[in-house]
Design a protein around this motif. Structure first.
Motif, PDB file in Angstrom:
ATOM      1  N   ASP A 262       0.843  -1.188   0.000  1.00 39.42           N
ATOM      2  CA  ASP A 262       0.000   0.000   0.000  1.00 39.42           C
ATOM      3  C   ASP A 262       0.881   1.242   0.000  1.00 39.42           C
ATOM      4  O   ASP A 262       2.054   1.192   0.411  1.00 39.42           O
ATOM      5  CB  ASP A 262      -0.929   0.015   1.216  1.00 39.42           C
ATOM      6  N   ILE A 263       0.323   2.368  -0.457  1.00 42.28           N
ATOM      7  CA  ILE A 263       1.016   3.664  -0.403  1.00 42.28           C
ATOM      8  C   ILE A 263       0.051   4.699   0.141  1.00 42.28           C
ATOM      9  O   ILE A 263      -1.051   4.872  -0.395  1.00 42.28           O
ATOM     10  CB  ILE A 263       1.529   4.100  -1.785  1.00 42.28           C
ATOM     11  N   ASP A 264       0.451   5.370   1.206  1.00 41.14           N
ATOM     12  CA  ASP A 264      -0.329   6.459   1.784  1.00 41.14           C
ATOM     13  C   ASP A 264       0.240   7.767   1.234  1.00 41.14           C
ATOM     14  O   ASP A 264       1.244   8.280   1.733  1.00 41.14           O
ATOM     15  CB  ASP A 264      -0.230   6.420   3.313  1.00 41.14           C
ATOM     16  N   TYR A 265      -0.391   8.302   0.179  1.00 38.99           N
ATOM     17  CA  TYR A 265       0.143   9.497  -0.471  1.00 38.99           C
ATOM     18  C   TYR A 265      -0.050  10.746   0.383  1.00 38.99           C
ATOM     19  O   TYR A 265       0.743  11.691   0.276  1.00 38.99           O
ATOM     20  CB  TYR A 265      -0.523   9.681  -1.840  1.00 38.99           C
ATOM     21  N   SER A 266      -1.062  10.765   1.220  1.00 43.71           N
ATOM     22  CA  SER A 266      -1.296  11.942   2.062  1.00 43.71           C
ATOM     23  C   SER A 266      -0.184  12.128   3.080  1.00 43.71           C
ATOM     24  O   SER A 266       0.228  13.249   3.373  1.00 43.71           O
ATOM     25  CB  SER A 266      -2.646  11.810   2.777  1.00 43.71           C
ATOM     26  N   ASN A 267       0.323  11.011   3.612  1.00 48.63           N
ATOM     27  CA  ASN A 267       1.379  11.071   4.632  1.00 48.63           C
ATOM     28  C   ASN A 267       2.733  10.628   4.103  1.00 48.63           C
ATOM     29  O   ASN A 267       3.691  10.528   4.872  1.00 48.63           O
ATOM     30  CB  ASN A 267       0.985  10.212   5.834  1.00 48.63           C
ATOM     31  N   GLN A 268       2.814  10.351   2.802  1.00 49.96           N
ATOM     32  CA  GLN A 268       4.065   9.963   2.142  1.00 49.96           C
ATOM     33  C   GLN A 268       4.697   8.737   2.802  1.00 49.96           C
ATOM     34  O   GLN A 268       5.848   8.757   3.236  1.00 49.96           O
ATOM     35  CB  GLN A 268       5.051  11.140   2.143  1.00 49.96           C
ATOM     36  N   ILE A 269       3.949   7.652   2.843  1.00 52.66           N
ATOM     37  CA  ILE A 269       4.410   6.409   3.460  1.00 52.66           C
ATOM     38  C   ILE A 269       4.198   5.247   2.489  1.00 52.66           C
ATOM     39  O   ILE A 269       3.130   5.102   1.897  1.00 52.66           O
ATOM     40  CB  ILE A 269       3.668   6.099   4.774  1.00 52.66           C
ATOM     41  N   ILE A 270       5.233   4.431   2.331  1.00 48.83           N
ATOM     42  CA  ILE A 270       5.145   3.194   1.563  1.00 48.83           C
ATOM     43  C   ILE A 270       5.116   2.029   2.549  1.00 48.83           C
ATOM     44  O   ILE A 270       5.922   1.975   3.486  1.00 48.83           O
ATOM     45  CB  ILE A 270       6.348   3.021   0.621  1.00 48.83           C
ATOM     46  N   TYR A 271       4.219   1.090   2.342  1.00 45.80           N
ATOM     47  CA  TYR A 271       4.156  -0.110   3.178  1.00 45.80           C
ATOM     48  C   TYR A 271       4.602  -1.304   2.339  1.00 45.80           C
ATOM     49  O   TYR A 271       4.055  -1.558   1.259  1.00 45.80           O
ATOM     50  CB  TYR A 271       2.731  -0.333   3.689  1.00 45.80           C
ATOM     51  N   ILE A 272       5.615  -2.000   2.842  1.00 44.55           N
ATOM     52  CA  ILE A 272       6.144  -3.145   2.111  1.00 44.55           C
ATOM     53  C   ILE A 272       6.170  -4.367   3.011  1.00 44.55           C
ATOM     54  O   ILE A 272       6.004  -4.275   4.238  1.00 44.55           O
ATOM     55  CB  ILE A 272       7.569  -2.871   1.590  1.00 44.55           C
ATOM     56  N   THR A 273       6.367  -5.513   2.400  1.00 43.83           N
ATOM     57  CA  THR A 273       6.536  -6.756   3.139  1.00 43.83           C
ATOM     58  C   THR A 273       7.784  -7.457   2.630  1.00 43.83           C
ATOM     59  O   THR A 273       8.164  -7.301   1.462  1.00 43.83           O
ATOM     60  CB  THR A 273       5.310  -7.669   2.988  1.00 43.83           C
ATOM     61  N   ASP A 274       8.414  -8.211   3.514  1.00 44.46           N
ATOM     62  CA  ASP A 274       9.613  -8.972   3.163  1.00 44.46           C
ATOM     63  C   ASP A 274       9.257 -10.451   3.214  1.00 44.46           C
ATOM     64  O   ASP A 274       8.947 -10.986   4.282  1.00 44.46           O
ATOM     65  CB  ASP A 274      10.741  -8.645   4.143  1.00 44.46           C
ATOM     66  N   PRO A 275       9.288 -11.145   2.071  1.00 42.40           N
ATOM     67  CA  PRO A 275       8.938 -12.567   2.071  1.00 42.40           C
ATOM     68  C   PRO A 275       9.801 -13.417   2.987  1.00 42.40           C
ATOM     69  O   PRO A 275       9.372 -14.498   3.411  1.00 42.40           O
ATOM     70  CB  PRO A 275       9.134 -12.969   0.594  1.00 42.40           C
ATOM     71  N   SER A 276      11.029 -12.951   3.304  1.00 44.91           N
ATOM     72  CA  SER A 276      11.912 -13.727   4.173  1.00 44.91           C
ATOM     73  C   SER A 276      11.759 -13.351   5.647  1.00 44.91           C
ATOM     74  O   SER A 276      12.480 -13.877   6.505  1.00 44.91           O
ATOM     75  CB  SER A 276      13.370 -13.534   3.747  1.00 44.91           C
ATOM     76  N   MET A 277      10.844 -12.456   5.941  1.00 46.10           N
ATOM     77  CA  MET A 277      10.646 -12.000   7.309  1.00 46.10           C
ATOM     78  C   MET A 277       9.794 -12.997   8.096  1.00 46.10           C
ATOM     79  O   MET A 277       8.917 -13.654   7.544  1.00 46.10           O
ATOM     80  CB  MET A 277       9.953 -10.633   7.285  1.00 46.10           C
ATOM     81  N   SER A 278      10.062 -13.119   9.395  1.00 51.49           N
ATOM     82  CA  SER A 278       9.283 -13.997  10.256  1.00 51.49           C
ATOM     83  C   SER A 278       8.070 -13.256  10.815  1.00 51.49           C
ATOM     84  O   SER A 278       8.125 -12.051  11.084  1.00 51.49           O
ATOM     85  CB  SER A 278      10.143 -14.507  11.419  1.00 51.49           C
ATOM     86  N   THR A 279       6.990 -13.983  10.959  1.00 50.28           N
ATOM     87  CA  THR A 279       5.767 -13.443  11.556  1.00 50.28           C
ATOM     88  C   THR A 279       5.277 -14.425  12.617  1.00 50.28           C
ATOM     89  O   THR A 279       5.937 -15.424  12.903  1.00 50.28           O
ATOM     90  CB  THR A 279       4.676 -13.251  10.487  1.00 50.28           C
ATOM     91  N   CYS A 280       4.115 -14.132  13.158  1.00 49.63           N
ATOM     92  CA  CYS A 280       3.558 -15.038  14.156  1.00 49.63           C
ATOM     93  C   CYS A 280       3.162 -16.374  13.526  1.00 49.63           C
ATOM     94  O   CYS A 280       3.113 -17.401  14.197  1.00 49.63           O
ATOM     95  CB  CYS A 280       2.332 -14.396  14.817  1.00 49.63           C
ATOM     96  N   ALA A 281       2.913 -16.354  12.220  1.00 50.98           N
ATOM     97  CA  ALA A 281       2.471 -17.576  11.550  1.00 50.98           C
ATOM     98  C   ALA A 281       3.615 -18.380  10.952  1.00 50.98           C
ATOM     99  O   ALA A 281       3.461 -19.571  10.672  1.00 50.98           O
ATOM    100  CB  ALA A 281       1.473 -17.232  10.448  1.00 50.98           C
ATOM    101  N   CYS A 282       4.774 -17.747  10.750  1.00 48.13           N
ATOM    102  CA  CYS A 282       5.867 -18.440  10.068  1.00 48.13           C
ATOM    103  C   CYS A 282       7.209 -17.838  10.463  1.00 48.13           C
ATOM    104  O   CYS A 282       7.340 -16.611  10.562  1.00 48.13           O
ATOM    105  CB  CYS A 282       5.672 -18.343   8.554  1.00 48.13           C
TER     106      CYS A 282
END
Length: 312
Positions: free
Chosen positions: A87-107
């Protein structure tokens, strides 16, 4: 006998006339430029606005190699890898990314880390935190040895950060690692240094989790927002170009072209202008636009005619 005189004479064009024609040609070529690349306003389901673009000649040239659109997938690129943009929040100039190699609660999985390019117009958002997992307490530089007390104290957030580690350790995927909570450390972006480098191999950590939002699920790691929130700047003063604003208001897409990467506004008709696409709104539905190839041929024909005429 009298001789008939011809009434037609070859009168060479005056210098003023030539300069007038040249001025008109220069104006037309600067006002309407053509390009084989038509910029798009979306990449898959994500809207694409300035300073980003969907291809060469679109958006701001400084961002062209860092945010790309391939096969309708918007991607953020650094020297550590390529990361899907969610996602990109253009009003606040923020990019949201994900890292496929990152650990989460599920993996959980091994990772090399994540870093920003030092010369890129990006920085970590204040809400972004990193939880380093499975770090070696005896050799990792994020732990300082206290020889007097024969113990180690982490160079991390030991306040709310310790709660993040505890909650992550309660996840089934993380608990399977069989490592103590003390090997987890919340690492804030300010600790990454001026080069924004998080090299897990140098830090002797096995993996990491990136977090940018807890919402109402502070005690529920399954409801956390996993990923990285990144701020971007338009330029040194972070000023949005007014020309680009006029372009987007007229349903155009901001881009660049020419040897100096000058601003252009890519219109729906496929024509690039140096202003905006408001001229399209003045044409009624029955009017036709000249295709890009026809515009180019017309300009070449006009230039050829002008050269021949001036040499006459």
């Amino acid at each position: 006998m009298c001789t008939k005189m011809s009434l037609t004479t070859n009168i060479p064009p005056s210098l003023t006339t030539k300069l007038t024609i040249i001025s008109i040609l220069v104006f037309l070529s600067s006002s309407f430029t053509t390009s084989s690349q038509t910029c798009k306003s979306t990449c898959g389901p994500i809207p694409v606005k300035y300073p980003f673009g969907t291809g060469s000649g679109c958006g701001d040239p400084r961002f062209q190699t860092r945010v790309t659109c391939n096969n309708q997938h918007l991607t953020f690129i650094t020297h550590t890898g390529c990361y899907p943009i969610t996602d990109i929040d253009y009003s606040n100039q923020i990019i949201y990314i994900t890292d496929p190699s990152m650990s989460t609660c599920a993996c959980t999985q091994p990772s090399k880390g994540f870093s920003l390019d030092w010369d890129a117009p990006f920085s970590f958002h204040d809400n972004t935190v990193f939880a380093l997992l499975n770090c070696d307490a005896s050799s990792s530089p994020i732990f300082k040895s206290d020889r007097n007390n024969n113990s180690v104290s982490p160079v991390c957030d030991t306040g709310s950060g310790s709660r993040v580690c505890e909650h992550l350790s309660s996840c089934q995927a993380v608990s399977r690692l069989g490592v103590p909570v003390s090997t987890c450390c919340v690492y804030t972006p300010v600790d990454l240094g001026p080069s924004f480098e998080m090299d897990l191999q140098k830090l002797n950590c096995g993996s990491y989790s990136g977090l940018y939002g807890f919402d109402e699920h502070l005690d529920d790691p399954e409801g956390w927002k996993y990923g990285v929130a990144i701020k971007y700047k338009f330029n040194f003063n972070n000023e949005y170009p007014s020309m680009c604003g006029d372009c987007e208001k007229s349903n155009g897409v901001c881009g660049y072209g020419g040897p100096y990467n000058a601003f252009v506004c890519n219109c729906r008709s496929g024509i690039n202008t140096t202003r905006d696409c408001s001229f399209e709104a003045t044409w009624n539905g029955s009017s036709r636009f000249l295709p890009i190839s026809d515009v180019g041929l017309w300009m070449y024909a006009l230039a050829a005619w002008l050269v021949t005429w001036m040499m006459a």
